[in-house]
Write an enzyme that holds these catalytic residues in place. Structure first.
Site, mmCIF file in Angstrom:
data_model
loop_
_atom_site.group_PDB
_atom_site.id
_atom_site.type_symbol
_atom_site.label_atom_id
_atom_site.label_comp_id
_atom_site.label_asym_id
_atom_site.label_seq_id
_atom_site.Cartn_x
_atom_site.Cartn_y
_atom_site.Cartn_z
ATOM 1 C CE LYS A 75 45.442 29.817 48.370
ATOM 2 N NZ LYS A 75 44.063 29.543 48.769
ATOM 3 C CD GLN B 185 41.666 27.662 46.667
ATOM 4 O OE1 GLN B 185 42.516 27.593 47.559
ATOM 5 N NE2 GLN B 185 41.310 28.812 46.135
ATOM 6 C CG ASP C 112 41.761 29.147 53.990
ATOM 7 O OD1 ASP C 112 42.492 30.026 53.507
ATOM 8 O OD2 ASP C 112 41.290 28.189 53.347
HETATM 9 N N1 GUN Z 1 38.957 30.817 47.393
HETATM 10 C C1 GUN Z 1 39.187 32.139 47.198
HETATM 11 N N2 GUN Z 1 39.951 32.623 48.206
HETATM 12 C C2 GUN Z 1 40.203 31.612 49.052
HETATM 13 C C3 GUN Z 1 40.937 31.507 50.263
HETATM 14 O O1 GUN Z 1 41.510 32.470 50.788
HETATM 15 N N3 GUN Z 1 40.954 30.257 50.817
HETATM 16 C C4 GUN Z 1 40.320 29.192 50.270
HETATM 17 N N4 GUN Z 1 40.382 28.032 50.905
HETATM 18 N N5 GUN Z 1 39.615 29.269 49.159
HETATM 19 C C5 GUN Z 1 39.560 30.472 48.540
#
Ligand code: GUN
Length: 290
Positions: A53, A97, A120
């Protein structure tokens, strides 16, 4: 053989579109979008995703801030951090996350995030906007799935769409999007579904988001099916330097010959989650700037 749906390419196209917008902002002397990422603990895969990211932010020219806390962080302290980011004028969007340590409630955390900064798309307000004609910040992975179908011009209207997995992260929102925006006839299967193959074998479009390698085998699908595999599990592979490889939920080798379109793992849906996060961050920025 099927057409491989190339998530890396689509994600690159989306990033290029964002770069052009960021360049235009810079040319006008404006600030650029700023994403913050909170990560708690030392879960290996989570750190790998977060690295991806951050690299994506660098690629498109976004500002980014990474906040890493120890696994022992108390829920109240995390909530304080979220409040800070909610109020921080420099931050357009942020994510926490997942997974979080067991002593922290994901629901408490998500609901504390200002929906305008929830890139998200996890808060109830953004999640609920799937069913509205005015979409807000849509959940990132499901949005990525819809974007793949759209960019490959795969017809969804009136099709039999079977979703396997009903999680809040993927299965539940993607089902709703396939119904609302895709105008498909949607069946959602989950761990209590009695005869999974009975449903999957009816699918024109099969979306699988469970996290169980080889859950979908060739006897469970019909010829010509479109397969979107959202699963990403680490399986041991001694031929790899890391000692593992990523596996989707579909027995790719044996199922792919039956499909008309299929997403590989890795390189299918995965890169789209990151692209969607960037799209949402730009949207959040634009909503604050306008
Ligand atoms: N953990 C696995 N996929 C995601 C996601 O799309 N966003 C976040 N914040 N955590 C995750």
């Amino acid at each position: 053989m099927p057409t491989t749906i190339d998530g890396r390419k689509v994600s690159k196209d989306i990033k290029n579109e964002i770069v052009q917008k960021v360049d235009a902002l810079k040319a006008e002397g404006k600030r650029v979008p700023h994403l913050a990422i909170i990560i708690v603990g030392d879960d290996g895969p989570s750190h790998t995703y977060v690295k991806g990211k951050i690299n994506a932010c660098k690629e498109v020219g976004f500002e980014y801030t990474l906040l890493h806390f120890a696994n022992s962080l108390a829920e109240a302290k995390l909530i304080k951090q979220i409040d800070k980011l909610n109020e921080d004028e420099d931050i357009d969007g942020f994510i926490v996350q997942l997974p979080l340590p067991d002593h922290i409630s994901v629901e408490h955390v998500n609901e504390r995030i200002n929906p305008g900064k929830d890139v998200d798309g996890f808060t109830n307000q953004n999640f609920g906007s799937i069913t509205s004609t005015h979409h807000l910040l849509l959940p990132a992975t499901p949005f990525g799935v819809m974007e793949l179908l759209k960019r490959y011009e795969i017809e969804t209207k009136g099709k039999e769409c079977v979703v396997v997995g009903a999680s809040r992260l993927v299965g539940a929102p993607v089902s709703m999007m396939m119904l609302q925006d895709g105008l498909a006839t949607v069946t959602v299967c989950h761990e209590h579904t009695k005869d999974l193959a009975k449903h999957t074998s009816q699918a024109d479009i099969l979306i699988v988001a469970v996290g169980k390698p080889n859950l979908i085998t060739k006897d469970m699908v019909k010829k010509g099916v479109v397969i979107i595999d959202v699963g990403t599990s680490r399986v041991e592979d001694k031929t790899k330097k890391s000692g593992f490889r990523l596996s989707g939920d579909v027995d790719y080798e044996n199922v792919a010959p039956l499909a008309s379109y299929i997403t590989p793992v890795p390189g299918g849906v995965g890169p789209m989650t990151i692209a969607s996060l960037l799209v949402n961050t730009l949207k959040a920025y634009e909503a604050r700037e306008i």
